[in-house]
Design a protein around this motif. Structure first.
Motif, PDB file in Angstrom:
ATOM      1  N   GLN A   5       9.712 -15.334 -15.762  1.00 16.56           N
ATOM      2  CA  GLN A   5      10.639 -14.443 -16.439  1.00 16.56           C
ATOM      3  C   GLN A   5      12.037 -14.651 -15.886  1.00 16.56           C
ATOM      4  N   THR A  60       4.054  -8.917 -15.160  1.00 16.35           N
ATOM      5  CA  THR A  60       3.241  -9.337 -16.302  1.00 16.35           C
ATOM      6  C   THR A  60       3.770  -8.800 -17.621  1.00 16.35           C
ATOM      7  N   GLU A  61       3.310  -9.444 -18.717  1.00 13.84           N
ATOM      8  CA  GLU A  61       3.620  -8.936 -20.056  1.00 13.84           C
ATOM      9  C   GLU A  61       2.933  -7.601 -20.284  1.00 13.84           C
ATOM     10  N   TYR A  82      -1.064 -20.549 -26.028  1.00 13.40           N
ATOM     11  CA  TYR A  82       0.361 -20.213 -26.055  1.00 13.40           C
ATOM     12  C   TYR A  82       0.992 -20.264 -24.662  1.00 13.40           C
ATOM     13  N   ASP A 127      -4.220 -19.526 -22.273  1.00 12.31           N
ATOM     14  CA  ASP A 127      -4.476 -19.661 -23.707  1.00 12.31           C
ATOM     15  C   ASP A 127      -3.572 -20.738 -24.307  1.00 12.31           C
ATOM     16  N   ARG A 172      -0.001 -18.500 -22.044  1.00 12.56           N
ATOM     17  CA  ARG A 172      -0.118 -17.227 -21.325  1.00 12.56           C
ATOM     18  C   ARG A 172      -1.318 -17.298 -20.388  1.00 12.56           C
ATOM     19  N   ARG A 190      -1.801 -10.125 -18.060  1.00 11.64           N
ATOM     20  CA  ARG A 190      -1.371 -11.336 -18.740  1.00 11.64           C
ATOM     21  C   ARG A 190       0.068 -11.681 -18.342  1.00 11.64           C
ATOM     22  N   LEU A 191       0.221 -12.904 -17.846  1.00 12.66           N
ATOM     23  CA  LEU A 191       1.538 -13.427 -17.494  1.00 12.66           C
ATOM     24  C   LEU A 191       1.938 -14.462 -18.535  1.00 12.66           C
ATOM     25  N   THR A 192       3.223 -14.604 -18.762  1.00  6.07           N
ATOM     26  CA  THR A 192       3.672 -15.688 -19.618  1.00  6.07           C
ATOM     27  C   THR A 192       3.546 -16.982 -18.841  1.00  6.07           C
ATOM     28  N   GLY A 193       3.484 -18.100 -19.535  1.00  4.09           N
ATOM     29  CA  GLY A 193       3.387 -19.401 -18.877  1.00  4.09           C
ATOM     30  C   GLY A 193       4.703 -19.862 -18.300  1.00  4.09           C
ATOM     31  N   THR A 221      -4.034 -15.285 -18.212  1.00  5.77           N
ATOM     32  CA  THR A 221      -4.684 -13.988 -18.032  1.00  5.77           C
ATOM     33  C   THR A 221      -5.506 -14.041 -16.754  1.00  5.77           C
TER      34      THR A 221
END
Length: 179
Positions: A147, A123-124, A85, A83, A87, A141-144, A89
């Motif tokens: 972590q 994942t988030e 942002y 997306d 992220r 959903r993972l952040t781009g 998916t």
């Protein structure tokens, strides 16, 4: 920086893959190639590949095929999208099954049951969507960005993850001396 990465990644990728181990391998290879070419960090690509592998494994173990492909083979759908942002998916859709996914607490000797806990740690968030046609989509959903788990080597050559504390194993004292 995540916003720049999001613009370089194709908005989505969808593929039908065989309902079985070969499908998981095909989804992993294609995801690794597409995300790698798009400039997504290696750490995020590796996390995403593990997530799609776990989702595919669950779909093949617990779900029915979504449809039969042109050659008559049973298939499921794997998809991912980035997306605006940054992220990522990841989704796997199968034909549904008798149960819904939930994180299990397997015994130490169990051969399975850890996949959704792995997904939760990488994942988030994740969830399940029941479709009107009876199919089921499990998404994560993972952040781009990778972590920061406090265990990243300064040289950046390899990310290490902390050892998870699993209740009931009685190893907490033993593992504390290893950190």
């Amino acid at each position: 920086m995540a916003l720049v990465v999001a613009r370089e990644v194709p908005t989505s990728s969808v593929m039908a893959v065989p309902h079985g181990p070969a499908g998981a391998g095909e989804a992993r290879r294609r995801m690794r190639e597409e995300l790698g070419r798009s400039g997504v960090s290696e750490a995020v690509v590796e996390d995403a590949v593990l997530v799609v592998s776990e989702l595919m494994s669950n779909a093949c173990r617990h779900g029915r095929p979504l449809f039969s492909g042109s050659g008559g083979e049973a298939a499921v759908r794997a998809a991912w999208r980035m997306d605006e942002y940054g992220r990522l998916t990841v989704e796997v859709t199968d034909g549904g099954g008798p149960t819904r996914p939930f994180p299990a607490t397997p015994s130490v000797t169990a051969h399975g049951g850890r996949g959704l806990r792995i997904i939760t740690s990488l994942t988030e968030r994740w969830g399940v969507q029941d479709e009107s046609d009876g199919s089921v989509t499990v998404w994560a959903r993972l952040t781009g960005e990778p972590q920061d788990d406090g265990c990243t080597e300064r040289a950046g050559a390899r990310r290490l993850r902390p050892v998870p504390r699993l209740p009931g194993l009685g190893l907490d004292g033993l593992l504390d001396g290893l950190h």
